[in-house]
Design a protein around this motif. Sequence first.
Motif, PDB file in Angstrom:
ATOM      1  N   UNK A 177       0.830  -1.209   0.000  1.00 27.85           N
ATOM      2  CA  UNK A 177       0.000   0.000   0.000  1.00 27.85           C
ATOM      3  C   UNK A 177       0.865   1.260   0.000  1.00 27.85           C
ATOM      4  N   UNK A 178       1.927   1.255   0.793  1.00 24.07           N
ATOM      5  CA  UNK A 178       2.811   2.428   0.828  1.00 24.07           C
ATOM      6  C   UNK A 178       3.470   2.633  -0.535  1.00 24.07           C
ATOM      7  N   UNK A 179       3.965   1.556  -1.116  1.00 29.91           N
ATOM      8  CA  UNK A 179       4.653   1.671  -2.410  1.00 29.91           C
ATOM      9  C   UNK A 179       3.688   2.051  -3.525  1.00 29.91           C
ATOM     10  N   UNK A 180       2.465   1.568  -3.455  1.00 29.04           N
ATOM     11  CA  UNK A 180       1.454   1.967  -4.434  1.00 29.04           C
ATOM     12  C   UNK A 180       1.171   3.456  -4.323  1.00 29.04           C
ATOM     13  N   UNK A 181       1.115   3.956  -3.080  1.00 26.80           N
ATOM     14  CA  UNK A 181       0.915   5.395  -2.875  1.00 26.80           C
ATOM     15  C   UNK A 181       2.082   6.216  -3.418  1.00 26.80           C
ATOM     16  N   UNK A 182       3.244   5.568  -3.579  1.00 28.49           N
ATOM     17  CA  UNK A 182       4.411   6.238  -4.178  1.00 28.49           C
ATOM     18  C   UNK A 182       4.343   6.232  -5.699  1.00 28.49           C
ATOM     19  N   UNK A 183       3.276   5.674  -6.259  1.00 26.82           N
ATOM     20  CA  UNK A 183       3.110   5.643  -7.704  1.00 26.82           C
ATOM     21  C   UNK A 183       3.718   4.431  -8.386  1.00 26.82           C
ATOM     22  N   UNK A 184       4.048   3.388  -7.599  1.00 19.60           N
ATOM     23  CA  UNK A 184       4.674   2.203  -8.157  1.00 19.60           C
ATOM     24  C   UNK A 184       3.644   1.092  -8.353  1.00 19.60           C
ATOM     25  N   UNK A 185       3.898   0.240  -9.321  1.00 16.86           N
ATOM     26  CA  UNK A 185       3.121  -0.984  -9.497  1.00 16.86           C
ATOM     27  C   UNK A 185       3.744  -2.060  -8.616  1.00 16.86           C
ATOM     28  N   UNK A 186       2.932  -2.798  -7.875  1.00 17.92           N
ATOM     29  CA  UNK A 186       3.457  -3.712  -6.865  1.00 17.92           C
ATOM     30  C   UNK A 186       2.897  -5.116  -7.067  1.00 17.92           C
ATOM     31  N   UNK A 187       3.784  -6.096  -6.900  1.00 15.94           N
ATOM     32  CA  UNK A 187       3.381  -7.499  -6.927  1.00 15.94           C
ATOM     33  C   UNK A 187       4.098  -8.221  -5.788  1.00 15.94           C
ATOM     34  N   UNK A 188       3.363  -9.050  -5.049  1.00 16.86           N
ATOM     35  CA  UNK A 188       3.926  -9.801  -3.926  1.00 16.86           C
ATOM     36  C   UNK A 188       3.845 -11.292  -4.241  1.00 16.86           C
ATOM     37  N   UNK A 189       4.984 -11.974  -4.164  1.00 21.64           N
ATOM     38  CA  UNK A 189       5.047 -13.410  -4.418  1.00 21.64           C
ATOM     39  C   UNK A 189       5.861 -14.085  -3.319  1.00 21.64           C
ATOM     40  N   UNK A 190       5.734 -15.410  -3.234  1.00 18.36           N
ATOM     41  CA  UNK A 190       6.452 -16.181  -2.224  1.00 18.36           C
ATOM     42  C   UNK A 190       7.166 -17.343  -2.890  1.00 18.36           C
ATOM     43  N   UNK A 191       8.389 -17.622  -2.428  1.00 17.13           N
ATOM     44  CA  UNK A 191       9.173 -18.742  -2.942  1.00 17.13           C
ATOM     45  C   UNK A 191       9.618 -19.608  -1.763  1.00 17.13           C
ATOM     46  N   UNK A 192       9.853 -20.898  -2.041  1.00 17.57           N
ATOM     47  CA  UNK A 192      10.242 -21.847  -1.005  1.00 17.57           C
ATOM     48  C   UNK A 192      11.531 -22.559  -1.414  1.00 17.57           C
ATOM     49  N   UNK A 193      12.340 -22.874  -0.409  1.00 15.61           N
ATOM     50  CA  UNK A 193      13.578 -23.616  -0.663  1.00 15.61           C
ATOM     51  C   UNK A 193      13.840 -24.521   0.533  1.00 15.61           C
ATOM     52  N   UNK A 194      14.049 -25.810   0.276  1.00 16.79           N
ATOM     53  CA  UNK A 194      14.300 -26.747   1.371  1.00 16.79           C
ATOM     54  C   UNK A 194      15.774 -26.703   1.750  1.00 16.79           C
ATOM     55  N   UNK A 195      16.007 -26.543   3.055  1.00 16.47           N
ATOM     56  CA  UNK A 195      17.363 -26.442   3.585  1.00 16.47           C
ATOM     57  C   UNK A 195      17.650 -27.614   4.508  1.00 16.47           C
ATOM     58  N   UNK A 196      18.874 -28.124   4.465  1.00 17.87           N
ATOM     59  CA  UNK A 196      19.340 -29.164   5.377  1.00 17.87           C
ATOM     60  C   UNK A 196      20.673 -28.724   5.962  1.00 17.87           C
ATOM     61  N   UNK A 197      20.737 -28.656   7.291  1.00 20.22           N
ATOM     62  CA  UNK A 197      21.925 -28.143   7.969  1.00 20.22           C
ATOM     63  C   UNK A 197      22.246 -29.061   9.148  1.00 20.22           C
ATOM     64  N   UNK A 198      23.520 -29.370   9.333  1.00 16.40           N
ATOM     65  CA  UNK A 198      23.932 -30.176  10.478  1.00 16.40           C
ATOM     66  C   UNK A 198      23.465 -29.508  11.772  1.00 16.40           C
TER      67      UNK A 198
END
Length: 258
Positions: A177-198
């Motif tokens: 909402x803030x960035x849209x008010x700045x006149x920008x086009x905004x898209x929100x996405x999510x990505x996943x990555x499986x991690x394995x750590x000792x």
Amino acid sequence: MTLHPDDLAAHYERLADDFEESWAHSPAFVTWMNRCIGTRLALRPGDRAADIGCGSGLYARSMAEYAVTVVCVDPSTKMLAKLPTRPSLVPVRASIEDLAEGAVQLPHAGRLDAVLAKDVIHHARDVPMALRTLAALLAPGGRLVIVTWPLRIDYPLFGKAVEQHERAYIDPDDMARVLTDCGLRVEVTCERYHLSIAKEQWLAWVANRFMSLLCAFDDDELAEGLSEIDARYPGPVIGFEGRFVFTCASGQEDVSRG
């Protein structure tokens, strides 16, 4: 908890020597994250870019393969010293607060084609002001990518640390909402990555407070939390899913030229 800028700089000064070991996770993860960032920034030869909260430059280095200039901004002198010596990488010692308050002016401010802000916006004491500051760095048609965590995280932390993250959570919809008010086009996405750590390594990182949110706990609380993690994950390896939210904003091209 938002650390004071001086405390935040001291936190990362302390972590600088081991930062990439604890945050890179694996070469495959860095390659994957660079791909996620690169696709969204859409860098082109000759672009001017900035990495806000660049740390040791894990992602700025990849950006410099395309951009003619990458302004690398971080409050830690030791972090900036880890940057490769390249003419295209321009170090600037500053916090996001310094930028928001106008204490530091970046090269090419207002004329940057691409800006990355990964794992940094939660450090701002005034998030809307910080977002408006990032938006103002962009040239017409510029792209901004902000990488954060979701509200629910699957990282193997103890219960109180997860609650601490949720209290400090920055809602991507609010940022949009803030960035849209700045006149920008905004898209929100999510990505996943499986991690394995000792597990031994993971517990050592947590004990070293490698996440800034862990600075909210004293030694006794942290020891209790480490015991909780150890009991919850009995095997020698901890596997978990890292989830990352990408808030991407872009400006309108300047059609008045020519």
